[in-house]
Enzyme design. Structure first.
Site, PDB file in Angstrom:
ATOM      1  N   TYR A 149      40.567  37.822  49.293  1.00 47.85           N
ATOM      2  CA  TYR A 149      39.722  37.450  48.608  1.00 47.85           C
ATOM      3  C   TYR A 149      39.021  36.250  48.829  1.00 47.85           C
ATOM      4  O   TYR A 149      37.522  35.961  48.735  1.00 47.85           O
ATOM      5  CB  TYR A 149      40.387  36.975  47.201  1.00 47.85           C
ATOM      6  CG  TYR A 149      39.654  36.393  46.006  1.00 47.85           C
ATOM      7  CD1 TYR A 149      38.824  37.140  45.064  1.00 47.85           C
ATOM      8  CD2 TYR A 149      39.890  34.845  45.975  1.00 47.85           C
ATOM      9  CE1 TYR A 149      38.097  36.795  44.000  1.00 47.85           C
ATOM     10  CE2 TYR A 149      38.960  34.460  44.874  1.00 47.85           C
ATOM     11  CZ  TYR A 149      38.108  35.301  43.944  1.00 47.85           C
ATOM     12  OH  TYR A 149      37.379  34.537  42.966  1.00 47.85           O
ATOM     13  N   LYS A 153      34.692  35.672  49.344  1.00 40.92           N
ATOM     14  CA  LYS A 153      34.001  34.676  48.650  1.00 40.92           C
ATOM     15  C   LYS A 153      33.371  33.659  49.532  1.00 40.92           C
ATOM     16  O   LYS A 153      32.140  33.356  49.294  1.00 40.92           O
ATOM     17  CB  LYS A 153      34.895  33.904  47.709  1.00 40.92           C
ATOM     18  CG  LYS A 153      35.313  35.165  46.351  1.00 40.92           C
ATOM     19  CD  LYS A 153      34.112  35.364  45.567  1.00 40.92           C
ATOM     20  CE  LYS A 153      34.725  36.199  44.450  1.00 40.92           C
ATOM     21  NZ  LYS A 153      33.579  37.112  43.648  1.00 40.92           N
TER      22      LYS A 153
END
Length: 262
Positions: A149, A153
């Site tokens: 994740y 990002k």
């Protein structure tokens, strides 16, 4: 409300809940026509709005979302690439089998790139527009947990800055918002294979640590993120592109200095 987005058409991916719903509601309140693309059923929003079931992991569905918006409302001025997933939480990276890598990257990065591209293809021929990508302070600030994740990002940030340079030629502004420690349901969606109660306890421990590290002590809200999205989407920011704005109470600025009592 000031009717700031009157006459404008917007898409919000992942707009059925969480941050995306807050952004869609704010845009509608400001007079925009909004198309929400998300999985499942559409939220009961008020205003000139259309829901289109969309899996952003499927590039054809993103293209359909853009083309349907243009056909329905006659144009596209604002694209918000908000849809995202957190990935499966593991107690430590050594236990991560990376089984969800392709899914996380498909939703959090590839869909952002495709949404930006497809929206920009229309905007480039119709006087420009505003594209807003949702990243996270997890893409700015290093830390443990959900490494895929965090990587996705961080990639959104670099992509946003890079494509902003290229699309400026067409009067298309591309910016990013990096929320931090704002409660949504995204963590619970990562509970596959984990005991939900233990996961919630783990999440609360993380949030407690973030509260201690955050200079501003009040909690951030969905409305805080929606207000920032409105700034980037409307006419208040014609000279702003390639920017990443943390909405985090000062977390990424640095840790709080603990002052000794006098």
């Amino acid at each position: 409300m000031s009717n700031e987005l009157a006459g404008k058409v917007a898409i919000v991916t992942g707009g059925a809940g969480g941050l995306g719903r807050g952004i869609a509601e704010r845009f509608l309140a400001e007079g925009a026509k909004v198309v929400v693309g998300d999985l499942g059923d559409g939220p009961p929003l008020s205003g000139d709005y259309k829901f289109l079931e969309t899996d952003v992991a499927d590039l054809d569905q993103i293209e359909r979302l853009v083309s349907t918006t243009v056909e329905t409302f006659g144009g596209l001025d604002i694209m918000v690439n908000n849809a995202g997933v957190s990935g499966t939480m593991h107690r430590r990276f050594l236990d991560d089998d990376l089984a969800d890598f392709d899914k996380v990257m498909a939703v959090n990065l590839r869909a952002v790139m495709a949404g930006t591209r497809d929206a920009a293809r229309h905007m480039a021929e119709h006087g420009g527009g505003s594209i807003l990508n949702l990243t996270s302070i997890g893409g700015i600030q290093a830390g443990g947990g959900v490494q895929t994740y965090r990587a996705s990002k961080a990639a959104v940030i670099q992509f946003t800055k890079s494509v902003a340079i290229e699309l400026a030629h067409y009067e298309i502004r591309v910016n990013a918002i990096a929320p931090g420690n704002i409660r949504t349901a995204i963590v619970k969606k990562s509970a596959a294979g984990e005991d939900l109660e233990r996961l919630e306890q783990f999440e609360e421990a993380i949030r407690a640590q973030m509260r201690n590290d955050r200079p501003l002590k009040r909690e951030g809200t969905v409305d805080d993120v929606a207000e920032a999205a409105l700034y980037f989407a409307g006419d208040r920011s014609p000279y702003v592109t390639g920017t990443v704005l943390p909405i985090d109470g000062g977390t990424v600025a640095g840790k709080v200095i603990q002052r000794k009592p006098k």
